[in-house]
Design a protein around this motif. Structure first.
Motif, PDB file in Angstrom:
ATOM      1  N   ARG A 243       0.751  -1.827   5.358  1.00 52.10           N
ATOM      2  CA  ARG A 243       1.238  -0.945   4.290  1.00 52.10           C
ATOM      3  C   ARG A 243       0.025  -0.283   3.662  1.00 52.10           C
ATOM      4  NH1 ARG A 243       3.141  -4.309  -0.315  1.00 52.10           N
ATOM      5  NH2 ARG A 243       0.903  -4.417  -0.603  1.00 52.10           N
TER       6      ARG A 243
ATOM      7  N   ARG B 211      -1.598   1.791   0.473  1.00 53.02           N
ATOM      8  CA  ARG B 211      -1.370   2.062  -0.954  1.00 53.02           C
ATOM      9  C   ARG B 211      -2.538   2.885  -1.491  1.00 53.02           C
ATOM     10  NH1 ARG B 211      -1.506  -1.943  -6.033  1.00 53.02           N
ATOM     11  NH2 ARG B 211      -0.437  -0.547  -7.475  1.00 53.02           N
TER      12      ARG B 211
ATOM     13  N   LEU C 259      -0.340   5.705   8.346  1.00 55.93           N
ATOM     14  CA  LEU C 259       0.385   5.269   7.143  1.00 55.93           C
ATOM     15  C   LEU C 259      -0.258   5.867   5.894  1.00 55.93           C
ATOM     16  CD1 LEU C 259       1.060   1.523   8.081  1.00 55.93           C
ATOM     17  CD2 LEU C 259       2.742   3.395   7.983  1.00 55.93           C
TER      18      LEU C 259
END
Ligand code: R5P
Length: 309
Positions: free
Chosen positions: A55, A57, A85
């Motif tokens: 993930r 961020r 991503l």
């Protein structure tokens, strides 16, 4: 006076729209680049879940309209998913234009199907990056059978060259050098470096026999054998090419060679292999972080940014 005030305010207005976002592993280059661009390097956090998914961020929720994304692409299979991503997260947070700065661009050596059934990875990798970014800046990609990036990228792709920085380093660090290209593919870099450093060069003859095995032949002897050989190649991967070139040079009676690489992939025990072969020094550019980095390419990249639209 009024003119000065207005250009200063233009600069002030533009700066908040430009961001420099950095993928993990690129911090050293990012710090140098950020200083030159007078931008803050913002690190993307990549979290890996127990099942192997990742993930991305971002450190803020806005300010990414026009973003430079710094990610060198050594070990590309590990890097690519976090990079895509991160690009997605940037789009989710308002990015309109993403410029990928990949000091090392992977997959360029598989530039044709060498055996029946193989794919042309350079083409597929370029297509993937073109789908996620609006522009690319890279340094000395392995252009050989594909002679220009626009043959495989559908986005503007700017190629920078490390030769001037390498030539400066050689001129100041090596006494009486001769630049040595380990194979015909290196001739393009070697010729340029030698011209800039105003020193002679030779190109060796290489036949590849496997991932790590090559055979190298030296041209007939001459005065150059009395100089310090400086092997220059774009990529040092397994170092098989450099090691074999060092052995051939030493067998011909030269001084211990200096090895210079633009992209220090240096897989496995490459560094130990070079030491065992008897090199005097290994000096690489910082397009890929490695303890042998001695030649800084951040000024080259900073000077190319922002890309003209
Ligand atoms: C290929 O032609 C490149 O320019 C390099 O010579 C090559 O990738 C080096 O690979 P290795 O270090 O595994 O011999």
């Amino acid at each position: 006076m009024a003119r000065r005030a207005s250009s200063a305010s233009t600069r002030k207005r533009r700066r908040p729209e430009s961001a420099l976002v950095v993928l993990p592993g690129n911090e050293a280059f990012a710090a140098r680049l950020a200083r030159r661009l007078r931008l803050r390097a913002q690190r993307v956090e990549i979290h890996t879940f127990p099942d192997g998914e990742s993930r991305a961020r971002l450190p803020a929720t806005s300010g990414y309209r026009d973003t430079i994304v710094l990610a060198t692409l050594a070990r590309p299979n590990e890097c690519i998913m976090p990079l895509l991503l991160a690009a997605g997260a940037l789009r989710d947070h308002g990015a309109r234009r993403l410029t990928l700065v990949a000091p090392y661009l992977a997959y360029m050596r598989q530039d044709r199907a060498f055996r029946p059934g193989e794919g042309v990875s350079a083409r597929h990798f370029a297509r993937l990056l073109s789908q996620h970014f609006d522009a690319l800046v890279t340094i000395d990609p392995h252009l050989h059978r594909i002679s220009a990036l626009d043959q495989v990228f559908s986005i503007p792709a700017r190629v920078l060259h490390a030769a001037p920085a390498i030539a400066d380093w050689i001129a100041t660090q090596v006494r009486r050098p001769v630049i040595v290209g380990p194979d015909s593919e290196s001739a393009q870099w070697v010729r340029q470096v030698a011209a800039l450093a105003a020193v002679p060069y030779v190109v060796l003859d290489k036949v590849r026999r496997g991932d790590r095995r090559v055979r190298i032949r030296l041209p007939a002897g001459g005065d150059w054998l009395q100089r310090t050989p400086v092997l220059v190649d774009d990529i040092i991967a397994s170092a098989g090419t450099m090691i074999e070139a060092v052995r051939s040079l030493r067998a011909a009676g030269t001084a211990a060679p200096v090895c210079v690489g633009v992209h220090a992939l240096l897989a496995g025990d490459a560094v130990q292999g070079l030491a065992r072969a008897g090199i005097a020094q290994l000096a690489t550019c910082n397009s890929i972080p490695h303890p042998s980095n001695a030649i800084d390419l951040a000024p080259l990249v900073a000077a190319a940014l922002p890309l003209p639209r």
